[in-house]
Design a protein around this motif. Structure first.
Motif: not given
Length: 489
Positions: A414-429, A431-437
């Protein structure tokens, strides 16, 4: 005079039993130390090994995934081949893999070494625990042994955070792996000298090789797909193929387990007690657990600018709250009952995670981390103690070890799957925020999103608890409270 090791079948005297238990507990301490020691060093590992953000996730996930996916197989191998033999082999593999990780000159070599560490840990953990239980057959003795086991596990996690910071700051990230290699080798020598040989279980049956291969490949494909989706996109061909293959392999695994006499996870296990409920809730708890210790050190170092040593010391209040919650958990349950205790613990953790979702780029440790860390540590530890207990309640003695291995497996996976999903979410957010912050603001936005989703998952899990946990029958409740008093008075 040279000390005499007890022969197979002998019960060691009480002083000798304490020496043997110390050696076995040291093996468990080594596994827990290696689980947490890398977290503080992740920014330095990323820079030194040339890792991408996704590759940094795999430094944690390669270990956790191999550990979780092979834990049941390790326990099965220990029953078939002899527990002491498998424990020594696991420690030697662990030491060699740690040495390879410290010497790694490329990202691929480091990740492969971490996976090999997980393989060694999957042999060490179930074999050491089984030997400790074999050493303490009576109720009171077994209770004391389990209390030592719990304390050592907490100390290993806390010690890894602080030791990782000290070693990384003084000698660089490679030193953390060399330290684990030396410690593992010394523990292996201690086991050879003091732990009785024991015997293999000649009635253990055949090893479920097909089931082990199917579940390992399925979980690897799932975690790889979730991790790669961050950079390649969710519509990327290899990502979709990996996720589809994972689903097919999981179905194949279920079919194998239903048809195999010596299944890795026997279906009968789910017909007794509340194994399924306990493991489901533990998987959800685990999905948040590892990610928390992944993102907190990154925020402290990359955003707040803390050194590895200060970062490690800064996580000690969380570790102390964790150990305190573990000690108080049985008393709280006796007052409130299982359902209310687990629900309250998860809501407490959710509150701490929600507080962490308000971190800022210009924040501080005292304002942004200390308070929520204490809440998270208390909630996490209390929930962990009772979900572990729940997952083995009502299980026949012959399956008790298997049930214990299964709940640890679901936590790791569960930890491995959760980390993969949350790291993907954090990276996507990010990348989007880096365009204006700014860079720091973008990183913080990603971490905030991961903590906010973690809080939502934990709150939703808390709401599931009253629906899934049915009231205990009176005899089972009285028996369980008696056992808890022995284990954690």
């Amino acid at each position: 005079m040279k000390p005499q090791r007890p022969r197979s079948g002998q019960t060691p005297s009480p002083p000798r039993r304490a020496v043997v238990l110390t050696a076995l507990a040291a093996a468990q301490f080594t596994v827990m130390l290696a689980t947490s020691i890398v977290n503080v060093a992740l920014p330095q590992i990323r820079a030194g090994a040339g890792l991408s953000e996704g590759g940094t996730t795999w430094v944690v996930n390669a270990y956790g995934l191999a550990f979780g996916a092979l834990l049941l197989a390790g326990g099965r191998a220990a029953d078939m081949l002899g527990r002491r033999r498998v424990l020594i082999l696991g420690l030697l593999v662990f030491a060699g893999a740690s040495l390879a990780a410290g010497s790694a000159s490329s990202a691929g070599a480091l990740i492969a070494a971490r996976a090999l560490q997980g393989l060694g840990a999957a042999a060490i953990a179930p074999a050491a625990l089984a030997l400790a239980m074999e050493l303490s057959p009576s109720g009171a003795e077994r209770g004391r042994a389990l209390a030592v086991w719990g304390a050592v596990s907490g100390a290993g996690g806390a010690g890894g955070v602080l030791l990782g910071g000290v070693l990384t700051q003084a000698w660089g990230w490679s030193s953390i792996f060399f330290c684990v290699a030396i410690g593992s080798a010394l523990v292996a020598v201690a086991v050879v000298l003091v732990v009785p040989a024991g015997t293999a279980d000649r009635e253990a049956g055949k090893f479920d090789l097909l089931g082990t291969a199917a579940i390992t490949l399925a979980l690897t494909g799932l975690v790889w797909g979730l991790t790669t989706a961050r950079s390649a996109g969710w519509t990327n061909g290899p990502v979709l193929y990996a996720l589809a293959a994972s689903a097919v392999l999981l179905a194949v695994f279920v079919r194998i387990e239903l048809r195999t006499p010596n299944a890795l996870i026997p279906p009968r296990l789910f017909a007794t007690g509340r194994v399924g409920v306990g493991n489901l809730l533990m998987a959800l708890l685990g999905s948040i657990w590892i990610a928390l210790f992944f993102f907190l050190p990154l925020y402290q170092q990359q955003v707040l600018g803390a050194s590895p040593l200060i970062t490690g010391a800064g996580q000690l209040p969380l570790a102390a709250a964790n150990m305190l919650g573990s000690a108080l958990a049985p008393r709280i349950r006796r007052r409130l009952g299982t359902t209310a205790t687990v629900t309250g613990a998860m809501l407490t953790e959710a509150a701490g995670l929600l507080w962490l979702s308000r971190i800022s780029a210009g924040g501080s440790y005292l304002a942004d981390i200390l308070g929520p860390s204490i809440l998270v540590g208390l909630g996490l530890s209390i929930a962990f103690v009772h979900l572990t207990s729940l997952a083995v309640e009502g299980v026949p003695p012959r399956d008790a070890g298997l049930a214990g291995g299964l709940v640890n497996t679901t936590r790791q996976v569960g930890g491995a799957v959760g980390l993969a999903a949350l790291a993907t979410l954090a990276g996507s957010v990010t990348a989007h925020a880096a365009t204006h912050e700014s860079h720091l603001q973008a990183l913080t936005a990603g971490y905030r999103a991961a903590f906010a989703v973690s809080a939502a998952v934990m709150a939703a899990t808390a709401l599931l608890v009253p629906l899934l946990i049915r009231p205990l029958t009176e005899p089972l409740l009285n028996h369980h409270i008696h056992i808890q008093k022995e284990v954690l008075p």
